[in-house]
Design a protein around this motif. Structure first.
Motif, PDB file in Angstrom:
ATOM      1  N   GLY A 109      19.885 146.851  95.451  1.00 28.46           N
ATOM      2  CA  GLY A 109      18.322 146.922  95.162  1.00 28.46           C
ATOM      3  C   GLY A 109      18.084 147.880  93.953  1.00 28.46           C
ATOM      4  O   GLY A 109      18.781 148.113  93.229  1.00 28.46           O
ATOM      5  N   THR A 110      16.755 148.025  93.682  1.00 25.76           N
ATOM      6  CA  THR A 110      16.026 148.346  92.679  1.00 25.76           C
ATOM      7  C   THR A 110      16.896 149.856  92.280  1.00 25.76           C
ATOM      8  O   THR A 110      17.235 150.161  91.246  1.00 25.76           O
ATOM      9  CB  THR A 110      14.680 148.636  92.603  1.00 25.76           C
ATOM     10  N   GLY A 111      16.831 150.818  93.440  1.00 22.14           N
ATOM     11  CA  GLY A 111      16.990 152.353  93.330  1.00 22.14           C
ATOM     12  C   GLY A 111      18.333 152.307  92.612  1.00 22.14           C
ATOM     13  O   GLY A 111      19.007 153.013  91.988  1.00 22.14           O
ATOM     14  N   HIS A 125       8.099 155.487  91.005  1.00 18.92           N
ATOM     15  CA  HIS A 125       8.396 155.447  92.259  1.00 18.92           C
ATOM     16  C   HIS A 125       9.931 156.563  92.245  1.00 18.92           C
ATOM     17  O   HIS A 125      10.462 156.865  91.583  1.00 18.92           O
ATOM     18  CB  HIS A 125       9.122 154.003  92.824  1.00 18.92           C
ATOM     19  N   ALA A 171      12.390 155.973  93.708  1.00 18.90           N
ATOM     20  CA  ALA A 171      13.729 155.519  93.478  1.00 18.90           C
ATOM     21  C   ALA A 171      14.096 155.793  91.840  1.00 18.90           C
ATOM     22  O   ALA A 171      15.441 155.892  91.610  1.00 18.90           O
ATOM     23  CB  ALA A 171      13.511 153.884  93.517  1.00 18.90           C
ATOM     24  N   PHE A 196       3.572 150.765  91.482  1.00 21.36           N
ATOM     25  CA  PHE A 196       3.515 150.469  92.963  1.00 21.36           C
ATOM     26  C   PHE A 196       2.321 151.199  93.450  1.00 21.36           C
ATOM     27  O   PHE A 196       2.144 150.731  94.759  1.00 21.36           O
ATOM     28  CB  PHE A 196       5.023 150.976  93.610  1.00 21.36           C
ATOM     29  N   ASP A 218      11.898 149.548  85.617  1.00 23.01           N
ATOM     30  CA  ASP A 218      11.869 149.393  86.816  1.00 23.01           C
ATOM     31  C   ASP A 218      11.053 148.176  87.155  1.00 23.01           C
ATOM     32  O   ASP A 218       9.857 148.064  87.254  1.00 23.01           O
ATOM     33  CB  ASP A 218      11.232 150.593  87.610  1.00 23.01           C
ATOM     34  N   ALA A 259      10.823 146.441  90.074  1.00 19.76           N
ATOM     35  CA  ALA A 259      10.665 146.120  91.619  1.00 19.76           C
ATOM     36  C   ALA A 259       9.213 145.393  91.823  1.00 19.76           C
ATOM     37  O   ALA A 259       9.128 144.500  92.591  1.00 19.76           O
ATOM     38  CB  ALA A 259      10.721 147.626  92.349  1.00 19.76           C
ATOM     39  N   GLN A 260       8.301 145.830  90.828  1.00 17.72           N
ATOM     40  CA  GLN A 260       7.000 145.149  91.285  1.00 17.72           C
ATOM     41  C   GLN A 260       6.576 144.269  90.038  1.00 17.72           C
ATOM     42  O   GLN A 260       5.133 143.937  90.140  1.00 17.72           O
ATOM     43  CB  GLN A 260       5.869 146.301  91.337  1.00 17.72           C
ATOM     44  N   PRO A 281      14.543 144.067  92.640  1.00 14.70           N
ATOM     45  CA  PRO A 281      15.160 143.857  94.023  1.00 14.70           C
ATOM     46  C   PRO A 281      15.011 142.288  94.356  1.00 14.70           C
ATOM     47  O   PRO A 281      14.203 141.661  93.822  1.00 14.70           O
ATOM     48  CB  PRO A 281      13.908 144.474  95.006  1.00 14.70           C
ATOM     49  N   GLN A 336      14.064 141.704  98.011  1.00 15.00           N
ATOM     50  CA  GLN A 336      13.428 141.566  98.942  1.00 15.00           C
ATOM     51  C   GLN A 336      11.768 141.489  98.716  1.00 15.00           C
ATOM     52  O   GLN A 336      10.993 141.384  99.888  1.00 15.00           O
ATOM     53  CB  GLN A 336      13.711 142.690 100.136  1.00 15.00           C
ATOM     54  N   LYS A 337      11.293 141.822  97.343  1.00 18.41           N
ATOM     55  CA  LYS A 337       9.963 141.951  97.239  1.00 18.41           C
ATOM     56  C   LYS A 337       9.267 140.443  96.630  1.00 18.41           C
ATOM     57  O   LYS A 337       9.230 139.736  97.341  1.00 18.41           O
ATOM     58  CB  LYS A 337       9.599 143.110  96.265  1.00 18.41           C
TER      59      LYS A 337
HETATM   60  C1  LIG Z   1       8.133 150.447  91.626  1.00 15.50           C
HETATM   61  C2  LIG Z   1       9.404 150.591  92.599  1.00 15.50           C
HETATM   62  N1  LIG Z   1      10.740 150.907  92.182  1.00 15.50           N
HETATM   63  C3  LIG Z   1      11.636 150.870  93.083  1.00 15.50           C
HETATM   64  C4  LIG Z   1      11.501 150.649  94.506  1.00 15.50           C
HETATM   65  C5  LIG Z   1      12.618 150.595  95.552  1.00 15.50           C
HETATM   66  O1  LIG Z   1      12.831 149.589  95.559  1.00 15.50           O
HETATM   67  P1  LIG Z   1      14.635 149.175  96.532  1.00 15.50           P
HETATM   68  O2  LIG Z   1      14.002 149.360  97.789  1.00 15.50           O
HETATM   69  O3  LIG Z   1      14.741 147.706  95.890  1.00 15.50           O
HETATM   70  O4  LIG Z   1      15.518 150.214  95.803  1.00 15.50           O
HETATM   71  C6  LIG Z   1      10.235 150.236  95.042  1.00 15.50           C
HETATM   72  C7  LIG Z   1       9.905 149.882  96.397  1.00 15.50           C
HETATM   73  O5  LIG Z   1       8.803 149.810  97.102  1.00 15.50           O
HETATM   74  C8  LIG Z   1       8.924 149.985  93.989  1.00 15.50           C
HETATM   75  O6  LIG Z   1       7.698 149.764  94.302  1.00 15.50           O
END
Ligand SMILES: Cc1ncc(COP(=O)(O)O)c(C=O)c1O
Length: 286
Positions: free
Chosen positions: A87-89, A114, A116, A166, A191, A193-194, A214, A216-217
């Motif tokens: 995942g992203t984190g 975030h 993460a 986010f 990052d 993720a979004q 990620p 999953q988004k």
């Molecule tokens: C900007 C941002 N970074 C990181 C994450 C964490 O992502 P992951 O669950 O893939 O580690 C999120 C999840 O909502 C996010 O919105």
């Protein structure tokens, strides 16, 4: 195919969007019928043939290569520049743990980040490895980067930021931020993720060094799977490599991404996401 017909076809393959208006993609995108079908086929095969078959590792290697190639097509990277992660984190932490830090090094990040990203950043600071400098990016999404320029010093060793916040969904000027950092010889960690799948992003031309995202988004893939982009040539800066054990979803995820790529194409999908986000923003402001 005309626009309306394409949207209808895509909606049909994401059944939840036929019955409902789905606003959860920033957390978990809806899954597609091609993904569900490939998952079912995989589970049925495991059920009847068992989990360990003679070709198990060969099939996994093939599915991994196929998935990396599909992801490379999404973000404009070479498959060799992508590692599969959890995942992203996971990817963000791998970069922060893998870079070499020296006393007095600084990392600049924005107020939009975030947990993460914040948590591994703060862990580095607690261990005395880096100093953190937060900068306030404007809310407007303007291309101007004077707010960032003012925070960069000769000690800045990384700029870490989200392409899209986010919290309220502000889009940061990724290309301008990366160009500014590069001009000062500072690597960037995005990052994504979004951003990945939600806005046009070509990592090769962006110049960004590291990007974690990620599945999953906005890519509407499974949970527990992500990718880390490491620009070719930046790899030697990282002392760790990442692997994920989510082998069982590689095939279905690759099938789903291949279907989206051929059915709609990533540029069209990203433009459509941006247009819908702008539409929602205008409607909410009215
Ligand atoms: C900007 C941002 N970074 C990181 C994450 C964490 O992502 P992951 O669950 O893939 O580690 C999120 C999840 O909502 C996010 O919105």
């Amino acid at each position: 195919m005309d626009e309306a017909a394409r949207i209808e076809r895509l909606r049909g393959a994401f059944p939840v969007t036929v019955e409902r208006v789905y606003f959860g993609t920033g957390s978990f995108g809806p899954i597609s019928a091609p993904f569900a079908a490939a998952r079912r086929a995989y589970l049925d095969a495991e059920l009847s043939a068992g989990r360990y078959t003679v070709d198990r590792y060969e099939r996994t290697a093939h599915a991994r290569a196929r998935l990396r190639a599909e992801l490379a097509a999404v973000v404009g990277a070479a498959p060799t520049e992508l590692a599969l992660t959890q995942g992203t984190g996971d990817g963000l932490a791998a970069v922060l743990a893998g870079l070499h830090w020296e006393p007095g090094d600084e990392i600049v990040y924005t107020q939009h980040e975030h947990p993460a990203l914040l948590e591994p950043l703060e862990a580095l600071e607690r261990r005395g490895l880096v100093r953190l400098r937060i900068v306030r990016a404007p809310q407007t999404g303007a291309e101007d980067t004077a707010w960032l320029a003012a925070a960069l010093t000769p000690r800045t060793k990384l700029v870490a930021f989200s392409g899209t916040a986010f919290t309220l969904g502000q889009r940061l000027p990724v290309a301008a931020i990366v160009a500014l950092a590069r001009a000062r010889g500072i690597p960037t960690l995005l990052d994504g993720a979004q951003s990945v799948g939600a806005m046009p992003l070509d990592l090769a031309t962006s110049g960004v060094d590291f990007c974690a995202f990620p599945l999953q988004k906005w890519l509407c893939g499974p949970e527990g799977l992500g990718a880390l982009y490491v620009r070719d040539g930046s790899l030697e800066a990282l002392r760790r490599d990442r692997v994920t054990r989510s082998w069982d979803v590689f095939d279905a995820t690759a099938a789903h991404l291949e279907w989206l790529r051929t059915e709609a194409g990533w540029p069209w999908l990203a433009a459509r996401c941006v247009a819908l986000a702008d539409h929602a923003r205008r409607a909410l402001a009215a």
